[in-house]
Write an enzyme that holds these catalytic residues in place. Structure first.
Site, PDB file in Angstrom:
ATOM      1  N   TYR A 168      -2.475  -0.572  10.328  1.00 48.07           N
ATOM      2  CA  TYR A 168      -2.455  -1.002   8.651  1.00 48.07           C
ATOM      3  C   TYR A 168      -1.275  -0.569   8.122  1.00 48.07           C
ATOM      4  O   TYR A 168      -0.628  -1.391   7.640  1.00 48.07           O
ATOM      5  CB  TYR A 168      -3.646  -0.171   7.915  1.00 48.07           C
ATOM      6  CG  TYR A 168      -3.593  -0.477   6.573  1.00 48.07           C
ATOM      7  CD1 TYR A 168      -4.347  -1.771   5.976  1.00 48.07           C
ATOM      8  CD2 TYR A 168      -3.240   0.382   5.550  1.00 48.07           C
ATOM      9  CE1 TYR A 168      -4.477  -1.922   4.678  1.00 48.07           C
ATOM     10  CE2 TYR A 168      -3.475  -0.033   4.113  1.00 48.07           C
ATOM     11  CZ  TYR A 168      -3.840  -1.112   3.978  1.00 48.07           C
ATOM     12  OH  TYR A 168      -4.063  -1.455   2.443  1.00 48.07           O
ATOM     13  N   LYS A 224       1.673  -3.066   6.287  1.00 43.30           N
ATOM     14  CA  LYS A 224       2.157  -2.867   5.217  1.00 43.30           C
ATOM     15  C   LYS A 224       3.658  -2.433   5.010  1.00 43.30           C
ATOM     16  O   LYS A 224       4.434  -3.037   3.795  1.00 43.30           O
ATOM     17  CB  LYS A 224       1.380  -1.811   4.230  1.00 43.30           C
ATOM     18  CG  LYS A 224      -0.050  -2.311   4.096  1.00 43.30           C
ATOM     19  CD  LYS A 224      -0.183  -3.514   3.080  1.00 43.30           C
ATOM     20  CE  LYS A 224      -1.658  -3.976   2.962  1.00 43.30           C
ATOM     21  NZ  LYS A 224      -1.800  -5.100   2.174  1.00 43.30           N
ATOM     22  N   SER A 279       0.740  -1.205  -0.044  1.00 39.46           N
ATOM     23  CA  SER A 279      -0.053  -0.136   0.157  1.00 39.46           C
ATOM     24  C   SER A 279       0.747   1.389   0.153  1.00 39.46           C
ATOM     25  O   SER A 279       2.126   1.193   0.441  1.00 39.46           O
ATOM     26  CB  SER A 279      -0.953  -0.028   1.159  1.00 39.46           C
ATOM     27  OG  SER A 279      -1.646   1.288   1.437  1.00 39.46           O
TER      28      SER A 279
END
Length: 242
Positions: free
Chosen positions: A146, A150, A133
């Site tokens: 998150y 990533k 991401s």
């Protein structure tokens, strides 16, 4: 590109929806032998109905041992796409232990586990693509856990590129900004949240699913035979000005 993937066996996780689902259909249309992996049996059945040549495996990738059992029957993989992932977007102080564990278990632990299972079955010239991401390269409000997962995935990409280089197996990441999958639309449907980010993207919009699928296909193919250990930002120019 089509010819280089024809007859190749490609394993795709998170195949039930979004990028993974569209990727499986694209690869199948190119003549690849696709193994679609997802926790949800229903979407896999629908995918199989659309593309009968696709092999499907239903397993919860957060379960380490169940994943090893389910994927043991795959005899070979010329390509692996670690696409399965979740995004729990909340302010830092509202994230729970379960949010933390669930996100790490799917976004990085499962990718590590699947890779460790599949790499011994991958011949020279194979390719691994990890779905990372833009959040791994740039901080965003509410993305703390998150982002950590990533960033870890990008770290795994670079480490495996070094370890697997002598085996002639390439490893790369694709790092999109917001892509208008169902998850992307759910998390970015509020203009108050979305418009400030769009304003920082020179192209002035979020990405479409096919705009991530095509770079993945490229990285799986022989057309990218000298690209290794890279984190490819697919973000409409966001990083150029930020």
């Amino acid at each position: 590109m089509n010819n280089s993937l024809k007859g190749k066996k490609i394993v795709v996780t998170g195949a039930g929806q979004g990028i993974g689902n569209e990727l499986c259909k694209t690869l199948a249309s190119m003549g690849a032998k696709v193994v679609a992996v997802s926790r949800s049996a229903g979407p896999l059945e629908a995918l199989k109905a659309d593309c009968p040549t696709i092999e499907t495996i239903s397993v919860d990738l957060s379960d380490w041992n169940a994943t090893r059992t389910a994927l043991a029957k795959i005899d070979r993989a010329d390509g692996l796409v670690n696409n399965a992932g979740i995004a729990i977007i909340k302010p830092y102080d509202q994230l729970t232990e379960k949010d933390f564990d669930d996100t790490f278990n799917i976004n990085i632990k499962a990718a590590f586990n699947v890779s460790q299972i599949m790499i011994p079955k991958m011949p020279e010239g194979s390719s691994i693509v990890n779905l990372s991401s833009l959040a791994a390269l740039k901080g965003f409000m509410g993305h703390s856990v998150y982002t950590m997962t990533k960033a870890a995935l990008d770290g795994m990409t670079k480490s495996l590129a070094i370890e697997l280089g002598p085996k002639k197996i390439r490893v790369n990441s694709v790092n999109p900004t917001v892509i208008l999958t169902r998850m992307g639309r759910d998390n970015w449907s509020d203009p108050v949240k979305a418009d400030p980010l769009k304003s920082k993207i020179p192209l002035g919009r979020f990405g479409e699913v096919n705009e991530v699928v095509e770079p993945i296909v490229f990285l799986l193919s022989e057309k990218s035979s000298y690209i290794n250990g890279q984190c490819l930002a697919v973000e409409g120019g966001y990083l150029a000005g930020n």
